[in-house]
Scaffold this motif. Structure first.
Motif, PDB file in Angstrom:
ATOM      1  N   VAL A 217      16.412 -35.326 -18.208  1.00  0.00           N
ATOM      2  CA  VAL A 217      16.613 -36.766 -18.344  1.00  0.00           C
ATOM      3  C   VAL A 217      15.434 -37.526 -17.761  1.00  0.00           C
ATOM      4  O   VAL A 217      15.004 -37.255 -16.629  1.00  0.00           O
ATOM      5  N   VAL A 218      14.895 -38.455 -18.548  1.00  0.00           N
ATOM      6  CA  VAL A 218      13.866 -39.381 -18.061  1.00  0.00           C
ATOM      7  C   VAL A 218      14.467 -40.778 -18.116  1.00  0.00           C
ATOM      8  O   VAL A 218      14.861 -41.248 -19.188  1.00  0.00           O
ATOM      9  N   ALA A 219      14.586 -41.430 -16.971  1.00  0.00           N
ATOM     10  CA  ALA A 219      15.217 -42.749 -16.907  1.00  0.00           C
ATOM     11  C   ALA A 219      14.213 -43.782 -16.409  1.00  0.00           C
ATOM     12  O   ALA A 219      13.526 -43.552 -15.405  1.00  0.00           O
ATOM     13  N   ILE A 220      14.106 -44.902 -17.106  1.00  0.00           N
ATOM     14  CA  ILE A 220      13.280 -46.026 -16.668  1.00  0.00           C
ATOM     15  C   ILE A 220      14.200 -46.965 -15.896  1.00  0.00           C
ATOM     16  O   ILE A 220      15.150 -47.518 -16.455  1.00  0.00           O
ATOM     17  N   ASP A 221      13.897 -47.144 -14.610  1.00  0.00           N
ATOM     18  CA  ASP A 221      14.833 -47.820 -13.708  1.00  0.00           C
ATOM     19  C   ASP A 221      14.100 -48.882 -12.890  1.00  0.00           C
ATOM     20  O   ASP A 221      13.777 -48.666 -11.723  1.00  0.00           O
ATOM     21  N   PRO A 222      13.845 -50.073 -13.491  1.00  0.00           N
ATOM     22  CA  PRO A 222      13.076 -51.113 -12.788  1.00  0.00           C
ATOM     23  C   PRO A 222      13.720 -51.582 -11.485  1.00  0.00           C
ATOM     24  O   PRO A 222      13.027 -51.999 -10.553  1.00  0.00           O
ATOM     25  N   GLU A 223      15.029 -51.533 -11.385  1.00  0.00           N
ATOM     26  CA  GLU A 223      15.723 -52.066 -10.210  1.00  0.00           C
ATOM     27  C   GLU A 223      16.010 -51.009  -9.155  1.00  0.00           C
ATOM     28  O   GLU A 223      16.599 -51.308  -8.116  1.00  0.00           O
ATOM     29  N   GLY A 224      15.645 -49.765  -9.418  1.00  0.00           N
ATOM     30  CA  GLY A 224      15.816 -48.707  -8.421  1.00  0.00           C
ATOM     31  C   GLY A 224      17.258 -48.311  -8.163  1.00  0.00           C
ATOM     32  O   GLY A 224      17.567 -47.801  -7.083  1.00  0.00           O
ATOM     33  N   GLU A 225      18.139 -48.503  -9.128  1.00  0.00           N
ATOM     34  CA  GLU A 225      19.555 -48.173  -8.940  1.00  0.00           C
ATOM     35  C   GLU A 225      19.807 -46.671  -8.891  1.00  0.00           C
ATOM     36  O   GLU A 225      20.819 -46.222  -8.348  1.00  0.00           O
ATOM     37  N   LEU A 226      18.909 -45.890  -9.473  1.00  0.00           N
ATOM     38  CA  LEU A 226      19.181 -44.467  -9.648  1.00  0.00           C
ATOM     39  C   LEU A 226      18.530 -43.584  -8.590  1.00  0.00           C
ATOM     40  O   LEU A 226      18.599 -42.349  -8.693  1.00  0.00           O
ATOM     41  N   GLU A 227      17.923 -44.172  -7.568  1.00  0.00           N
ATOM     42  CA  GLU A 227      17.189 -43.363  -6.598  1.00  0.00           C
ATOM     43  C   GLU A 227      18.117 -42.382  -5.876  1.00  0.00           C
ATOM     44  O   GLU A 227      17.828 -41.178  -5.806  1.00  0.00           O
ATOM     45  N   ASP A 228      19.229 -42.865  -5.335  1.00  0.00           N
ATOM     46  CA  ASP A 228      20.137 -41.976  -4.598  1.00  0.00           C
ATOM     47  C   ASP A 228      20.677 -40.864  -5.492  1.00  0.00           C
ATOM     48  O   ASP A 228      20.773 -39.699  -5.082  1.00  0.00           O
ATOM     49  N   MET A 229      21.005 -41.228  -6.710  1.00  0.00           N
ATOM     50  CA  MET A 229      21.542 -40.244  -7.661  1.00  0.00           C
ATOM     51  C   MET A 229      20.502 -39.180  -7.986  1.00  0.00           C
ATOM     52  O   MET A 229      20.796 -37.982  -8.036  1.00  0.00           O
ATOM     53  N   ALA A 230      19.262 -39.624  -8.202  1.00  0.00           N
ATOM     54  CA  ALA A 230      18.181 -38.700  -8.526  1.00  0.00           C
ATOM     55  C   ALA A 230      17.931 -37.739  -7.367  1.00  0.00           C
ATOM     56  O   ALA A 230      17.781 -36.522  -7.564  1.00  0.00           O
ATOM     57  N   ARG A 231      17.909 -38.257  -6.137  1.00  0.00           N
ATOM     58  CA  ARG A 231      17.667 -37.398  -4.960  1.00  0.00           C
ATOM     59  C   ARG A 231      18.809 -36.384  -4.800  1.00  0.00           C
ATOM     60  O   ARG A 231      18.587 -35.202  -4.558  1.00  0.00           O
ATOM     61  N   PHE A 232      20.067 -36.860  -4.962  1.00  0.00           N
ATOM     62  CA  PHE A 232      21.221 -36.009  -4.749  1.00  0.00           C
ATOM     63  C   PHE A 232      21.260 -34.858  -5.758  1.00  0.00           C
ATOM     64  O   PHE A 232      21.676 -33.729  -5.416  1.00  0.00           O
ATOM     65  N   LEU A 233      20.836 -35.136  -6.987  1.00  0.00           N
ATOM     66  CA  LEU A 233      20.913 -34.123  -8.034  1.00  0.00           C
ATOM     67  C   LEU A 233      19.630 -33.319  -8.179  1.00  0.00           C
ATOM     68  O   LEU A 233      19.460 -32.588  -9.150  1.00  0.00           O
ATOM     69  N   GLY A 234      18.737 -33.464  -7.188  1.00  0.00           N
ATOM     70  CA  GLY A 234      17.524 -32.640  -7.181  1.00  0.00           C
ATOM     71  C   GLY A 234      16.440 -33.114  -8.121  1.00  0.00           C
ATOM     72  O   GLY A 234      15.554 -32.330  -8.517  1.00  0.00           O
ATOM     73  N   GLY A 235      16.456 -34.397  -8.453  1.00  0.00           N
ATOM     74  CA  GLY A 235      15.429 -34.935  -9.367  1.00  0.00           C
ATOM     75  C   GLY A 235      14.330 -35.639  -8.598  1.00  0.00           C
ATOM     76  O   GLY A 235      14.302 -35.690  -7.365  1.00  0.00           O
ATOM     77  N   ASP A 236      13.376 -36.173  -9.347  1.00  0.00           N
ATOM     78  CA  ASP A 236      12.259 -36.927  -8.768  1.00  0.00           C
ATOM     79  C   ASP A 236      12.477 -38.413  -9.040  1.00  0.00           C
ATOM     80  O   ASP A 236      13.030 -38.805 -10.059  1.00  0.00           O
ATOM     81  N   PHE A 237      11.961 -39.218  -8.098  1.00  0.00           N
ATOM     82  CA  PHE A 237      12.080 -40.663  -8.288  1.00  0.00           C
ATOM     83  C   PHE A 237      10.735 -41.317  -7.968  1.00  0.00           C
ATOM     84  O   PHE A 237      10.157 -41.049  -6.920  1.00  0.00           O
TER      85      PHE A 237
END
Length: 470
Positions: free
Chosen positions: A450-470
């Motif tokens: 998954v590649v997500a464009i997130d201008p407001e930074g809402e997905l940072e915690d989710m990305a970190r928790f699931l082992g992704g990059d932010f």
């Protein structure tokens, strides 16, 4: 008033004798008097997502359909616990194939959530719509089935003949509080003892049956004007079963009844001294005269429309709360519904086609023409059950489960979903971000990149928790 209690885990013989069912086979209930109960199951269709012209066309065609029916039938709205076992099985396969601990945790959370949806905690159900009738001759049964299915097809409504399971579920809804009973063996030798209520006690305005507290409201008056989809809201009240018995009336009989009422009103008009009351009486008899003229001009069939709502509670307190809600709901809809005193058993028998005609049927019911019945349109129940590794969002406004697969087109062809593109729309605070995060979480659970464009930074915690990059 009979009182029957459950003893030693088995049915009292009275309960079995009370039930006139001999067998359920080939999509029919065989009764002890030689009659068969058969019918169709109607697939719901939400006419409110159609444009006004298409919606009106459905109602007009439904009116034409009712005009062709010259036999009595029961429209029964019942429900069964939601079945998402296929989704659960797919999650289990995914879990067994996955080695990543984070992904396995996500899958297990979804398995637990799905199990909860099918359990008592959420009480999610599928609402189903049935037209049932009673007949002795097989050729007439087939003729009536063809009339119902072809007529509804002209309205754009799909239907199929009821199955043994459907009929079993309908009876369990009313006799066993919605609890599914099990077949004794393949030949259904114990069908009577299994279907019979597990105890009964009828009181003044309520009753107990199979351990559930129940009351049946009989609707005795309707508003003067019916909006499209009038009955659809009733069918989605939790813990409430809806039955409408339709008995065709001869136009000549109907005309005599109304003319007598008009004559009585005119006599009252002449003797009434109060001008306000006199004007009200005049409006009433003129309305009836216009009604007769409309029936004659349109050749509309009139039915003795007997509407009942069976309210079921797990306790006396639960029943009283639900009764209060139903009364408020009926008042808001301009209807008056009452539990018939000392006659709840007769009403229960009246709403199920397995029993003989009850004498109360001559004292209840409202003559309603086919255009009005068509406008009541109850068949609105939305649910989404996509196959594949879907996302369990929850339930929609009508109570239907929403199990959505963005990439359904890869496993199943649907005319309006031929790719995975989508947009989420809604007002502020309606849950757009939550829905998007649930969807992203499911894609990660399913092993997608998954590649997500997130201008407001809402997905940072989710990305970190699931082992992704932010």
């Amino acid at each position: 008033m009979p009182t029957v209690e459950k003893t030693n885990g088995t049915n009292n013989r009275y309960c079995e004798d009370w039930l006139p069912v001999k067998n359920i086979t080939n999509g029919m209930i065989q009764l002890e008097n030689g009659y068969f109960v058969c019918g169709i199951k109607v697939e719901p269709k939400n006419i409110f997502i159609l444009d006004e012209g298409a919606r009106n066309n459905v109602i007009v065609q439904l009116r034409n359909f009712y005009n062709t029916i010259d036999f009595e039938f029961w429209m029964i709205i019942a429900d069964r616990p939601v079945d998402i076992n296929l989704y659960l099985a797919q999650l289990q396969v995914l879990y067994n194939k996955t080695t990543n601990n984070i992904t396995r945790k996500l899958i297990m959370q979804d398995i637990n959530k799905a199990n909860a949806f099918m359990g008592a905690e959420y009480n999610v159900v599928d609402t189903e719509y049935f037209f049932l009738f009673k007949e002795k001759r097989m050729d007439l049964i087939q003729k009536k089935l063809r009339t119902l299915m072809s007529g509804l097809a002209n309205c754009g409504l799909n239907s199929i003949q009821v199955s043994n399971s459907d009929l079993r579920m309908v009876l369990d809804n009313f006799l066993n509080g919605g609890t599914q009973t099990n077949f004794g063996d393949v030949l259904m030798l114990n069908i009577k003892s299994e279907l019979a209520p597990k105890g009964m006690k009828f009181d003044v305005t309520d009753f107990m049956i199979s351990g559930k507290y129940c009351t049946i409201f009989t609707v005795v008056s309707f508003p003067k004007y019916i909006a499209p989809g009038y009955l659809s809201d009733l069918s989605n009240i939790a813990g409430v079963k809806v039955v409408a018995k339709h008995i065709p009336l001869e136009f000549s009989t109907m005309q005599k009844m109304i003319n007598k009422e008009i004559a009585d009103l005119k006599v009252r008009y002449q003797s009434e001294k109060d001008q306000t009351m006199q004007e009200r009486i005049r409006q009433d008899y003129e309305s009836l005269e216009q009604f007769v003229q409309m029936l004659a001009a349109t050749q509309s069939r009139v039915f003795d429309f007997q509407l009942h709502l069976m309210v079921i509670g797990d306790s006396k307190e639960d029943l009283e709360n639900k009764k209060m809600n139903v009364r408020s709901f009926l008042d808001a809809m301009g209807m008056q519904g009452i539990p018939l005193m000392f006659e709840q058993e007769k009403v229960l028998k009246s709403i199920l086609p397995i029993f003989p005609k009850q004498d109360i049927e001559d004292r209840i019911g409202t003559p309603i023409p086919s255009p009005t019945i068509a406008a009541m349109y109850p068949f609105i129940f939305d649910s989404v059950k996509d196959v594949g590794n879907s996302t369990l969002f929850g339930v929609d406004y009508s109570g239907g489960v929403v199990l959505f697969n963005q990439f359904l087109y890869q496993v199943k062809k649907e005319h309006n979903r031929n790719n995975g593109n989508m947009i989420i729309l809604g007002t502020s605070g309606s849950g757009k971000s939550t829905a998007a995060k649930l969807l992203l979480r499911s894609h990660i659970r399913n092993g997608y990149k998954v590649v997500a464009i997130d201008p407001e930074g809402e997905l940072e915690d989710m990305a970190r928790f699931l082992g992704g990059d932010f």
